[in-house]
Design a protein around this motif. Structure first.
Motif, mmCIF file in Angstrom:
data_model
loop_
_atom_site.group_PDB
_atom_site.id
_atom_site.type_symbol
_atom_site.label_atom_id
_atom_site.label_comp_id
_atom_site.label_asym_id
_atom_site.label_seq_id
_atom_site.Cartn_x
_atom_site.Cartn_y
_atom_site.Cartn_z
ATOM 1 N N HIS A 273 0.823 -1.396 0.178
ATOM 2 C CA HIS A 273 -0.339 0.061 0.091
ATOM 3 C C HIS A 273 0.628 1.093 0.057
ATOM 4 O O HIS A 273 0.161 2.423 0.011
ATOM 5 N N LEU A 274 1.786 1.023 0.639
ATOM 6 C CA LEU A 274 2.790 1.785 0.814
ATOM 7 C C LEU A 274 2.987 3.082 -1.071
ATOM 8 O O LEU A 274 3.261 2.442 -2.350
ATOM 9 N N ASP A 275 2.783 4.427 -0.882
ATOM 10 C CA ASP A 275 3.447 5.148 -2.199
ATOM 11 C C ASP A 275 2.540 4.423 -3.127
ATOM 12 O O ASP A 275 2.314 5.106 -4.481
ATOM 13 N N VAL A 276 1.341 4.814 -2.797
ATOM 14 C CA VAL A 276 0.420 3.644 -3.661
ATOM 15 C C VAL A 276 -1.224 4.691 -3.220
ATOM 16 O O VAL A 276 -1.511 4.742 -2.152
ATOM 17 N N ASP A 277 -2.138 5.383 -4.284
ATOM 18 C CA ASP A 277 -3.211 5.618 -3.626
ATOM 19 C C ASP A 277 -4.433 4.821 -2.831
ATOM 20 O O ASP A 277 -4.132 4.426 -3.751
ATOM 21 N N TYR A 278 -5.200 5.199 -2.986
ATOM 22 C CA TYR A 278 -6.036 4.516 -2.175
ATOM 23 C C TYR A 278 -7.038 3.694 -3.441
ATOM 24 O O TYR A 278 -7.052 2.424 -3.405
ATOM 25 N N LYS A 279 -7.661 3.921 -4.111
ATOM 26 C CA LYS A 279 -7.908 3.043 -5.135
ATOM 27 C C LYS A 279 -7.565 2.540 -6.226
ATOM 28 O O LYS A 279 -7.765 1.894 -6.926
ATOM 29 N N ARG B 78 -7.887 -1.076 -6.818
ATOM 30 C CA ARG B 78 -7.530 -2.026 -7.353
ATOM 31 C C ARG B 78 -6.890 -2.960 -7.731
ATOM 32 O O ARG B 78 -6.915 -4.269 -8.929
ATOM 33 N N ARG B 79 -5.016 -2.773 -7.453
ATOM 34 C CA ARG B 79 -4.578 -3.456 -8.285
ATOM 35 C C ARG B 79 -4.389 -5.390 -7.186
ATOM 36 O O ARG B 79 -3.992 -5.992 -7.501
ATOM 37 N N THR B 80 -5.190 -4.957 -6.107
ATOM 38 C CA THR B 80 -5.078 -6.380 -4.901
ATOM 39 C C THR B 80 -6.265 -7.031 -5.346
ATOM 40 O O THR B 80 -6.320 -7.686 -5.280
ATOM 41 N N VAL B 81 -7.615 -5.942 -5.546
ATOM 42 C CA VAL B 81 -8.332 -7.232 -5.615
ATOM 43 C C VAL B 81 -9.046 -6.518 -7.027
ATOM 44 O O VAL B 81 -10.096 -6.550 -7.455
ATOM 45 N N LYS B 82 -8.909 -6.265 -8.276
ATOM 46 C CA LYS B 82 -9.159 -5.861 -8.593
ATOM 47 C C LYS B 82 -10.149 -4.879 -9.390
ATOM 48 O O LYS B 82 -11.492 -4.825 -10.007
ATOM 49 N N HIS B 83 -10.954 -4.236 -8.277
ATOM 50 C CA HIS B 83 -12.004 -3.489 -8.042
ATOM 51 C C HIS B 83 -11.421 -2.092 -7.343
ATOM 52 O O HIS B 83 -11.317 -1.793 -6.138
ATOM 53 N N SER B 84 -11.647 -0.741 -7.997
ATOM 54 C CA SER B 84 -10.973 0.164 -7.471
ATOM 55 C C SER B 84 -12.262 0.462 -5.958
ATOM 56 O O SER B 84 -11.525 1.209 -5.369
ATOM 57 N N LYS B 85 -13.299 0.715 -6.330
ATOM 58 C CA LYS B 85 -14.221 0.635 -4.864
ATOM 59 C C LYS B 85 -14.161 -0.033 -3.606
ATOM 60 O O LYS B 85 -14.767 -0.052 -3.012
ATOM 61 N N THR B 86 -13.852 -1.107 -3.468
ATOM 62 C CA THR B 86 -13.663 -2.261 -2.737
ATOM 63 C C THR B 86 -13.742 -2.221 -1.675
ATOM 64 O O THR B 86 -13.953 -2.043 -0.293
#
Length: 393
Positions: free
Chosen positions: A154-160, A164-172
């Motif tokens: 999560h470091l140096d990465v914005d929230y959405k 998206r990178r972790t669970v394939k959806h930006s709002k999860t």
């Protein structure tokens, strides 16, 4: 109050529900006054007798003039009743759900323990913080996000983008952030009273870092501000290494509250004797790193202070900044004496920061952990210049 039913299946399911919740031999009763007709009462009794014939329940009958009337139904054999109803036992459902929850994931041991605890709750036919065993796919996302945080993805990465990178959806992450914080609370230290979004922000997960506000005789590398007289500057926390002091500040003061920050700059230090920084409530990881950078620019003899509310959250913010800068800092307008003189009893009790005895906030944290302690919002106090001699004030 006795449980009464007019639907036989509802009664039988209720017996199993209570058995799964821990009742050893639950009992339920027919509700004779509520049967729509004699035909419905006869159908009810027929279904109950079938369950009795299957060995699932035992029946209790009335006394004297009601000896022919069914009085209660007692669970006799859970296994037989599961089979009679064609119902899968909650422990088996829970076991299957948790297998889907953790299957194929390399989880931290603490998250594995959390999954086992969830399985135990589901095995009793209960929900875990509102999540039933049927919600396993949603919880799987929460576990995946929690593990990614423990892996520092999560470091140096914005929230959405992180979501998206972790669970394939930006709002999860927005939907399950409370669960993620709950899963991580035994591994990571979060602010005691923070909302989930604030808690994640404190460990470096935020939409985008808020600006760092700094007041004082400062320039920015590549920009001469000597001819300008702004009340304060706002910079991205990552640009903290561009800050330059035109002359050594008499002190460094970090402030939690925006109103108190503005009042201090305008009223207590209009000559900019010190460097005053607004940390934005719970300081984000980016803000913590910026404070570390700026504190390294001043000599060891320059005192560093922090001013927060006199409450458990204030001690957490103080200790967080103390650890971030890596050197002793002093409380400003945060003391037992001020709390006793001007504070009031809290509406609810919460734990102050866990800090070592040599922490600058240790005495106040110990006081706030006691019964009868008082709290005070910093806006209640007028700003004054900090001095090393005011360590206890």
């Amino acid at each position: 109050m006795p449980r009464r039913f007019t639907d036989a299946k509802d009664l039988l399911d209720d017996l199993l529900d209570r058995f799964e919740a821990g009742a050893a031999s639950p009992i339920a009763h027919p509700d004779y006054a509520a049967f729509p007709s004699v035909i419905d009462a006869d159908a009810f009794l027929k279904r109950i007798r079938e369950a009795e014939a299957a060995g699932a329940v035992s029946l209790g009958w009335g006394r004297r003039g009601k000896r022919d009337q069914l009085a209660h139904v007692r669970l006799a054999s859970p296994e037989a009743l599961y089979q009679y109803l064609g119902r899968t036992p909650a422990p088996q459902i829970a076991q299957d759900a948790v297998a889907r929850l953790v299957g194929g994931s390399a989880l931290h041991d603490f998250l594995k323990t959390g999954a086992a605890q969830i399985a135990a709750v589901w095995g009793r036919g209960k929900t875990w913080h509102g999540f039933a065993s049927s919600d396993v796919d949603t919880l799987r996302h929460a576990f995946d996000l929690a593990q990614a945080i423990l892996d520092n993805k999560h470091l140096d990465v914005d929230y959405k983008t992180f979501s998206r990178r972790t669970v394939k959806h930006s709002k999860t992450l927005e939907r399950v952030e409370g669960v993620v914080v709950r899963l991580l609370s035994g591994v990571l230290e979060f602010p005691p009273g923070a909302r989930p979004r604030e808690a994640l922000r404190a460990i470096g997960l935020e939409r985008f870092a808020p600006p760092l506000l700094i007041a004082g005789k400062v320039d920015l590398l590549g920009a001469d501000l000597a001819g300008a007289t702004p009340l304060y500057l706002g910079i991205a926390p990552k640009e903290a290494d561009r800050v330059r002091f035109r002359e050594p500040p008499a002190y460094v003061l970090t402030i939690e509250n925006f109103a108190s920050f503005n009042r201090h700059v305008a009223e207590a230090d209009p000559s900019r004797l010190g460097a005053t920084l607004y940390v934005g409530g719970y300081p984000s990881l980016a803000t913590q790193q910026a404070l570390r950078t700026i504190s390294a620019m001043v000599c060891e003899q320059t005192p560093i202070f922090h001013w927060s509310d006199i409450d458990p959250d204030g001690t957490w913010i103080f200790h967080t900044i103390e650890r971030a800068v890596g050197r002793p800092i002093l409380p400003h307008l945060m003391s037992v004496e001020i709390a006793e003189r001007s504070g009031q009893a809290p509406t609810k009790k919460s734990a102050p920061a866990r800090c070592p005895p040599n922490s600058g906030i240790a005495s106040l944290a110990a006081y706030l952990a006691e019964d009868g302690s008082k709290i005070l919002e910093q806006e209640e106090l007028d700003p004054i210049l900090p001095t090393p001699r005011r360590r206890s004030d």
